[in-house]
Write a protein that holds these residues in place. Structure first.
Motif, PDB file in Angstrom:
ATOM      1  N   PHE A 248       5.175   1.699  -8.668  1.00 42.11           N
ATOM      2  CA  PHE A 248       4.340   2.211  -9.747  1.00 42.11           C
ATOM      3  C   PHE A 248       2.868   2.150  -9.355  1.00 42.11           C
ATOM      4  O   PHE A 248       2.461   1.289  -8.574  1.00 42.11           O
ATOM      5  N   THR A 249       2.087   3.059  -9.938  1.00 46.21           N
ATOM      6  CA  THR A 249       0.630   3.022  -9.746  1.00 46.21           C
ATOM      7  C   THR A 249       0.081   1.874 -10.581  1.00 46.21           C
ATOM      8  O   THR A 249       0.794   1.306 -11.422  1.00 46.21           O
ATOM      9  N   VAL A 250      -1.195   1.556 -10.398  1.00 48.85           N
ATOM     10  CA  VAL A 250      -1.790   0.454 -11.164  1.00 48.85           C
ATOM     11  C   VAL A 250      -1.793   0.727 -12.657  1.00 48.85           C
ATOM     12  O   VAL A 250      -1.806  -0.203 -13.456  1.00 48.85           O
ATOM     13  N   ASP A 251      -1.749   2.019 -13.058  1.00 49.34           N
ATOM     14  CA  ASP A 251      -1.702   2.328 -14.486  1.00 49.34           C
ATOM     15  C   ASP A 251      -0.276   2.513 -15.005  1.00 49.34           C
ATOM     16  O   ASP A 251      -0.066   2.995 -16.112  1.00 49.34           O
ATOM     17  N   GLY A 252       0.737   2.130 -14.211  1.00 46.51           N
ATOM     18  CA  GLY A 252       2.103   2.082 -14.693  1.00 46.51           C
ATOM     19  C   GLY A 252       2.945   3.329 -14.506  1.00 46.51           C
ATOM     20  O   GLY A 252       4.091   3.370 -14.956  1.00 46.51           O
ATOM     21  N   ASN A 253       2.423   4.348 -13.844  1.00 48.72           N
ATOM     22  CA  ASN A 253       3.197   5.563 -13.595  1.00 48.72           C
ATOM     23  C   ASN A 253       3.989   5.440 -12.305  1.00 48.72           C
ATOM     24  O   ASN A 253       3.527   4.807 -11.354  1.00 48.72           O
TER      25      ASN A 253
ATOM     26  N   PRO B 127       0.827  -1.212   0.000  1.00 55.67           N
ATOM     27  CA  PRO B 127       0.000   0.000   0.000  1.00 55.67           C
ATOM     28  C   PRO B 127       0.863   1.264   0.000  1.00 55.67           C
ATOM     29  O   PRO B 127       1.925   1.300   0.624  1.00 55.67           O
ATOM     30  N   GLU B 128       0.398   2.304  -0.699  1.00 54.43           N
ATOM     31  CA  GLU B 128       1.119   3.581  -0.763  1.00 54.43           C
ATOM     32  C   GLU B 128       1.322   4.205   0.613  1.00 54.43           C
ATOM     33  O   GLU B 128       2.278   4.950   0.813  1.00 54.43           O
ATOM     34  N   VAL B 129       0.438   3.910   1.553  1.00 60.01           N
ATOM     35  CA  VAL B 129       0.527   4.555   2.870  1.00 60.01           C
ATOM     36  C   VAL B 129       1.802   4.196   3.618  1.00 60.01           C
ATOM     37  O   VAL B 129       2.138   4.849   4.598  1.00 60.01           O
ATOM     38  N   VAL B 130       2.550   3.209   3.139  1.00 63.14           N
ATOM     39  CA  VAL B 130       3.814   2.858   3.783  1.00 63.14           C
ATOM     40  C   VAL B 130       4.756   4.066   3.796  1.00 63.14           C
ATOM     41  O   VAL B 130       5.580   4.204   4.693  1.00 63.14           O
ATOM     42  N   PHE B 131       4.588   4.973   2.842  1.00 62.66           N
ATOM     43  CA  PHE B 131       5.439   6.160   2.789  1.00 62.66           C
ATOM     44  C   PHE B 131       5.045   7.220   3.820  1.00 62.66           C
ATOM     45  O   PHE B 131       5.770   8.192   3.998  1.00 62.66           O
ATOM     46  N   PHE B 132       3.923   7.044   4.487  1.00 60.06           N
ATOM     47  CA  PHE B 132       3.489   8.014   5.493  1.00 60.06           C
ATOM     48  C   PHE B 132       3.798   7.564   6.913  1.00 60.06           C
ATOM     49  O   PHE B 132       3.615   8.321   7.848  1.00 60.06           O
ATOM     50  N   GLN B 133       4.274   6.342   7.069  1.00 61.17           N
ATOM     51  CA  GLN B 133       4.620   5.871   8.399  1.00 61.17           C
ATOM     52  C   GLN B 133       5.844   6.617   8.917  1.00 61.17           C
ATOM     53  O   GLN B 133       6.742   6.963   8.154  1.00 61.17           O
TER      54      GLN B 133
ATOM     55  N   LYS C  55      -4.481   2.656  -1.487  1.00 62.32           N
ATOM     56  CA  LYS C  55      -4.214   2.131  -2.829  1.00 62.32           C
ATOM     57  C   LYS C  55      -2.919   1.324  -2.833  1.00 62.32           C
ATOM     58  O   LYS C  55      -1.948   1.688  -2.189  1.00 62.32           O
ATOM     59  N   ASP C  56      -2.951   0.244  -3.577  1.00 64.72           N
ATOM     60  CA  ASP C  56      -1.757  -0.581  -3.728  1.00 64.72           C
ATOM     61  C   ASP C  56      -0.841  -0.016  -4.800  1.00 64.72           C
ATOM     62  O   ASP C  56      -1.296   0.557  -5.798  1.00 64.72           O
ATOM     63  N   MET C  57       0.446  -0.194  -4.584  1.00 68.70           N
ATOM     64  CA  MET C  57       1.464   0.104  -5.592  1.00 68.70           C
ATOM     65  C   MET C  57       1.940  -1.230  -6.148  1.00 68.70           C
ATOM     66  O   MET C  57       1.962  -2.233  -5.443  1.00 68.70           O
ATOM     67  N   THR C  58       2.314  -1.225  -7.402  1.00 71.60           N
ATOM     68  CA  THR C  58       2.966  -2.379  -7.992  1.00 71.60           C
ATOM     69  C   THR C  58       4.457  -2.156  -7.861  1.00 71.60           C
ATOM     70  O   THR C  58       4.962  -1.096  -8.224  1.00 71.60           O
ATOM     71  N   LEU C  59       5.145  -3.130  -7.318  1.00 73.30           N
ATOM     72  CA  LEU C  59       6.588  -3.017  -7.129  1.00 73.30           C
ATOM     73  C   LEU C  59       7.300  -3.862  -8.170  1.00 73.30           C
ATOM     74  O   LEU C  59       6.972  -5.029  -8.361  1.00 73.30           O
ATOM     75  N   GLU C  60       8.259  -3.236  -8.841  1.00 72.16           N
ATOM     76  CA  GLU C  60       9.038  -3.933  -9.852  1.00 72.16           C
ATOM     77  C   GLU C  60      10.499  -3.967  -9.418  1.00 72.16           C
ATOM     78  O   GLU C  60      11.073  -2.929  -9.091  1.00 72.16           O
ATOM     79  N   PRO C  61      11.113  -5.151  -9.426  1.00 67.90           N
ATOM     80  CA  PRO C  61      12.499  -5.266  -8.974  1.00 67.90           C
ATOM     81  C   PRO C  61      13.480  -4.565  -9.911  1.00 67.90           C
ATOM     82  O   PRO C  61      13.320  -4.603 -11.124  1.00 67.90           O
ATOM     83  N   ASP C  62      14.473  -3.922  -9.330  1.00 71.25           N
ATOM     84  CA  ASP C  62      15.566  -3.305 -10.079  1.00 71.25           C
ATOM     85  C   ASP C  62      16.688  -4.331 -10.132  1.00 71.25           C
ATOM     86  O   ASP C  62      17.346  -4.609  -9.127  1.00 71.25           O
ATOM     87  N   GLN C  63      16.911  -4.901 -11.292  1.00 73.75           N
ATOM     88  CA  GLN C  63      17.882  -5.995 -11.436  1.00 73.75           C
ATOM     89  C   GLN C  63      19.296  -5.590 -11.031  1.00 73.75           C
ATOM     90  O   GLN C  63      20.114  -6.435 -10.692  1.00 73.75           O
ATOM     91  N   ASN C  64      19.596  -4.310 -11.041  1.00 75.42           N
ATOM     92  CA  ASN C  64      20.936  -3.850 -10.669  1.00 75.42           C
ATOM     93  C   ASN C  64      21.173  -3.852  -9.166  1.00 75.42           C
ATOM     94  O   ASN C  64      22.285  -3.565  -8.721  1.00 75.42           O
ATOM     95  N   THR C  65      20.133  -4.156  -8.376  1.00 75.75           N
ATOM     96  CA  THR C  65      20.278  -4.075  -6.923  1.00 75.75           C
ATOM     97  C   THR C  65      20.271  -5.430  -6.222  1.00 75.75           C
ATOM     98  O   THR C  65      20.364  -5.477  -5.000  1.00 75.75           O
TER      99      THR C  65
END
Length: 137
Positions: free
Chosen positions: A99-104, A46-52, A70-80
């Motif tokens: 990312f948001t559900v629409d990819g932003n 959830p996006e609210v994790v940034f408000f904790q 709202k949920d965020m989609t998390l995509e792994p950064d292969q360089n990390t």
């Protein structure tokens, strides 16, 4: 994801720590079995994790928090992707982008904020001091 899959398989990783930095610089996320991680190719938080707060509490002024969580989609950064050296089982950790559900990109995620700031620097022809010091190595 193929680079990550290969690395996980070659190193016989059994668990993956899926991480995002929060506003205070602490790592937040989930640990999941490597097979599930590879099957799903990412995860959601959830996006609210940034408000904790740094202690995991909520701010006194909750007016900035979206109660729909709202949920965020998390995509792994292969360089990390890296080994987690303090675990008994072969474990990896990977930093993710949000990312948001629409990819932003999620505007308030620290990695997105940093990219915006670096982009503004680049437009001015500037380079952050910490980046200049890295180039001297």
């Amino acid at each position: 994801m193929e680079t990550i899959r290969k690395w996980i398989e070659e190193n016989r990783i059994t668990e993956v720590e899926c991480l995002i930095p929060d506003i205070t610089g602490n790592a937040r996320g989930k640990i999941m079995p490597a097979k599930k991680f590879l099957r799903e190719g990412g995860m959601r938080l959830p996006e609210v994790v940034f408000f904790q707060t740094v202690t995991g509490d909520w701010p006194d002024d909750e007016s900035m928090i979206d109660l729909t969580e709202k949920d965020m989609t998390l995509e792994p950064d292969q360089n990390t992707i890296r080994f987690v050296p303090w675990t008994k089982e072969p474990t990896a950790q990977v930093i993710h982008d949000c990312f948001t559900v629409d990819g932003n990109p999620v505007d308030i995620s620290p990695r997105a904020v940093l990219r915006r700031v670096l982009s503004l620097y680049e437009k001015e022809g500037w380079q952050p001091l910490w980046l200049q010091s890295l180039s001297s190595f």
